[in-house]
Motif scaffolding. Structure first.
Motif, PDB file in Angstrom:
ATOM      1  N   TRP A  22       0.847  -1.196   0.000  1.00 38.86           N
ATOM      2  CA  TRP A  22       0.000   0.000   0.000  1.00 38.86           C
ATOM      3  C   TRP A  22       0.882   1.245   0.000  1.00 38.86           C
ATOM      4  O   TRP A  22       0.571   2.226  -0.675  1.00 38.86           O
ATOM      5  CB  TRP A  22      -0.914  -0.011   1.227  1.00 38.86           C
ATOM      6  N   PRO A  43      -2.570  -4.791  -2.377  1.00 38.26           N
ATOM      7  CA  PRO A  43      -3.605  -4.143  -3.190  1.00 38.26           C
ATOM      8  C   PRO A  43      -4.034  -5.045  -4.346  1.00 38.26           C
ATOM      9  O   PRO A  43      -3.231  -5.841  -4.848  1.00 38.26           O
ATOM     10  CB  PRO A  43      -2.906  -2.893  -3.736  1.00 38.26           C
ATOM     11  N   GLU A  65     -15.428  -4.448 -12.200  1.00 43.13           N
ATOM     12  CA  GLU A  65     -16.696  -4.821 -11.587  1.00 43.13           C
ATOM     13  C   GLU A  65     -16.557  -4.930 -10.082  1.00 43.13           C
ATOM     14  O   GLU A  65     -15.447  -4.964  -9.551  1.00 43.13           O
ATOM     15  CB  GLU A  65     -17.141  -6.174 -12.128  1.00 43.13           C
ATOM     16  N   THR A  71     -14.021  -0.278  -4.846  1.00 38.39           N
ATOM     17  CA  THR A  71     -14.478   0.713  -3.865  1.00 38.39           C
ATOM     18  C   THR A  71     -13.272   1.332  -3.145  1.00 38.39           C
ATOM     19  O   THR A  71     -13.157   2.547  -3.030  1.00 38.39           O
ATOM     20  CB  THR A  71     -15.439   0.070  -2.843  1.00 38.39           C
TER      21      THR A  71
HETATM   22  P1  AMP Z   1     -15.409  -4.188  -4.211  1.00 40.66           P
HETATM   23  O1  AMP Z   1     -15.021  -4.598  -5.602  1.00 40.66           O
HETATM   24  O2  AMP Z   1     -14.977  -2.825  -3.887  1.00 40.66           O
HETATM   25  O3  AMP Z   1     -16.886  -4.393  -3.978  1.00 40.66           O
HETATM   26  O4  AMP Z   1     -14.640  -5.136  -3.183  1.00 40.66           O
HETATM   27  C1  AMP Z   1     -14.894  -6.500  -3.078  1.00 40.66           C
HETATM   28  C2  AMP Z   1     -14.409  -7.087  -1.757  1.00 40.66           C
HETATM   29  O5  AMP Z   1     -12.973  -7.128  -1.716  1.00 40.66           O
HETATM   30  C3  AMP Z   1     -14.835  -6.320  -0.529  1.00 40.66           C
HETATM   31  O6  AMP Z   1     -15.308  -7.285   0.387  1.00 40.66           O
HETATM   32  C4  AMP Z   1     -13.597  -5.698   0.028  1.00 40.66           C
HETATM   33  O7  AMP Z   1     -13.684  -5.652   1.427  1.00 40.66           O
HETATM   34  C5  AMP Z   1     -12.522  -6.650  -0.434  1.00 40.66           C
HETATM   35  N1  AMP Z   1     -11.216  -6.025  -0.718  1.00 40.66           N
HETATM   36  C6  AMP Z   1     -10.988  -4.821  -1.273  1.00 40.66           C
HETATM   37  N2  AMP Z   1      -9.666  -4.617  -1.423  1.00 40.66           N
HETATM   38  C7  AMP Z   1      -9.045  -5.729  -0.959  1.00 40.66           C
HETATM   39  C8  AMP Z   1      -7.664  -6.136  -0.875  1.00 40.66           C
HETATM   40  N3  AMP Z   1      -6.690  -5.355  -1.292  1.00 40.66           N
HETATM   41  N4  AMP Z   1      -7.400  -7.350  -0.345  1.00 40.66           N
HETATM   42  C9  AMP Z   1      -8.414  -8.156   0.074  1.00 40.66           C
HETATM   43  N5  AMP Z   1      -9.721  -7.842   0.008  1.00 40.66           N
HETATM   44  C10 AMP Z   1     -10.030  -6.639  -0.508  1.00 40.66           C
END
Ligand code: AMP
Length: 454
Positions: A22, A43, A65, A71
């Motif tokens: 990060w 990341p 997606e 997010t």
């Molecule tokens: P999103 O695509 O933003 O809806 O994220 C999907 C899921 O991935 C969510 O449950 C986040 O909490 C998790 N997440 C986001 N970034 C990471 C990361 N770098 N490592 C592990 N999990 C993650």
């Protein structure tokens, strides 16, 4: 940007990507710590690509997606910029659905838990007055669906977005497909031109391109292919059965795969409700989620499933995209999706974040053409999910009894509704989501027993 998927990368390159931290992306310590606390070790691809560009001050288009980590790809740089200025009404996140808005807010709050960031979720189906009060407190971040935000911009005294620094349009393709164009135009006219804009979309449609031209300045595009994930960790099957035996096969699968969490997709609100009632009658921990439920009940249903208090979520396509439910083990397409692309979104609810998952699609004599289109889209012929017919049919009698019961139950509910005698339901009664208030349930059971005696 490289067009290569991670699946095509050399081991060496994978290794070096796994070493990106990060901090390497330019994230400050307090936010690195927040990622660590969430156990986000490294990341994701969209984060690696979008975060440095956003921190450099660029407008970004992210083709990614839900499930890709998008997010946080916009939340982290926004929080970082916010920590420098501590300005109220700093960022606006527009998103197509209410559930997504709450999910985004949860991520902002989790990442900003040590920073004192204040978020407000402004979505339809909830009380305008309490939302106006939240806005009067001037939160740092507003996460909104476009319609309700415009409502507040036009009717809530003292609320404006003149000082806004960041605009995020999340799932822009869906925002536009849901005919929020007029609202988007209104919002874009009201907010300052001097701002940063980030646009995320699963696909680059013509409408999205038009929106991009109207709202972003010299944007940089980053793209993440999610195809690799779907192919690799997801075991996909079909099951070919006569339409009249769908219920009994569903029950058989639940028995066979007991201990897993399931999402079952139906094509209509009515079938969602019917199936949930049927399963509950048979003793399964099922909870429905569909568009005819109030917002509070949709959230309550989702939360119960997320908290693992219910192991089966029965849903229409309202839940096929965007919802972040990490622990789904099995997706069942009980009713085949009529748009093949929905298949991809539905099965994308499992095999997330590095885990494996299973998807089983029910194909009846009426669904063959639709099913073939799905196979074409995914360029794959799926294996048959193997079942022993004799074993399945043992359940038929019990399922038929449940079907008769539910038919009467639904008829009673409809009759009660028609005669207008229905009492106002308590909003907190979760069983009401399946129209199973205890009074109705008892009456139906009594009627059913009487009928059987006769
Ligand atoms: P999103 O695509 O933003 O809806 O994220 C999907 C899921 O991935 C969510 O449950 C986040 O909490 C998790 N997440 C986001 N970034 C990471 C990361 N770098 N490592 C592990 N999990 C993650």
């Amino acid at each position: 940007m490289s067009e290569k998927t991670e699946g095509e990368m050399t081991e060496e390159k994978k290794e070096s990507i796994n070493n990106v931290t990060w901090k390497d992306l330019g994230i400050i310590d307090i936010l690195c710590q927040a990622c660590e606390d969430l156990k986000w070790i490294v990341p994701t691809k969209i984060q690696r690509e979008a975060i440095p560009l956003t921190l450099q001050g660029k407008d970004v288009i992210g083709l990614a997606e839900t499930g890709s980590g998008k997010t946080a790809a916009f939340a982290l740089p926004i929080l970082q910029a916010l920590l420098e200025t501590r300005q109220r009404l700093f960022a606006l996140i527009l998103t197509p659905t209410r559930e997504l808005a709450f999910q985004i807010s949860e991520q902002f709050e989790a990442l900003g838990s040590n920073t004192g960031v204040k978020c407000a979720v402004i979505v339809g189906g909830m009380d305008m007055v309490s939302q106006a009060l939240m806005l009067a407190k001037k939160p740092h971040i507003i996460i909104a669906t476009p319609g309700r935000l415009v409502d507040h911009l036009e009717n809530t005294k003292g609320f404006n977005l003149r000082s806004l620094k960041f605009l995020v349009m999340d799932e822009a393709d869906r925002i536009l497909n849901m005919d929020f164009e007029i609202e988007l135009d209104k919002i874009l006219k009201i907010i300052p031109r001097e701002r940063r804009t980030l646009l995320f979309s699963a696909t680059m449609t013509k409408k999205v391109q038009k929106l991009q031209r109207a709202s972003l300045k010299n944007p940089v595009k980053v793209e993440v292919s999610t195809k690799y994930q779907t192919v690799d960790k997801l075991q996909q099957y079909y099951i070919f059965i006569p339409s009249k035996f769908k219920d009994v096969y569903l029950v058989h699968i639940f028995n066979e795969l007991a201990g897993n969490s399931f999402m079952v997709f139906c094509s209509t609100c009515n079938n969602t409700m019917r199936t949930a009632l049927l399963l509950r009658y048979l003793g399964f921990m099922a909870v429905p989620l569909h568009g005819q439920m109030s917002q509070n009940k949709r959230l309550a249903a989702l939360n119960k499933f997320k908290a693992k208090n219910r192991s089966i979520l029965i849903s229409t396509d309202v839940a096929s995209r965007g919802l972040d439910i990490p622990h789904v083990d099995v997706v069942i397409n009980f009713d085949i999706p009529s748009h093949s692309k929905d298949y991809i979104h539905r099965v994308g609810r499992t095999a997330r974040a590095g885990r494996s998952g299973r998807a089983i699609t029910f194909v009846t004599q009426y669904d063959v053409e639709l099913y073939q289109r799905i196979e074409q889209l995914i360029s794959k012929q799926l294996p048959l999910y193997k079942t022993e017919e004799n074993e399945v049919m043992i359940l038929q009698e019990r399922v038929a009894e449940a079907q008769r019961h539910v038919k009467m139950q639904i008829k009673t509910i409809e009759d009660t509704k028609k005669s207008g005698k229905r009492k106002k339901r308590n909003d907190d009664d979760e069983d009401d989501d399946t129209e199973q208030s205890f009074g109705v349930r008892k009456r139906v059971k009594a009627k059913f027993k009487n009928n059987r005696k006769k």
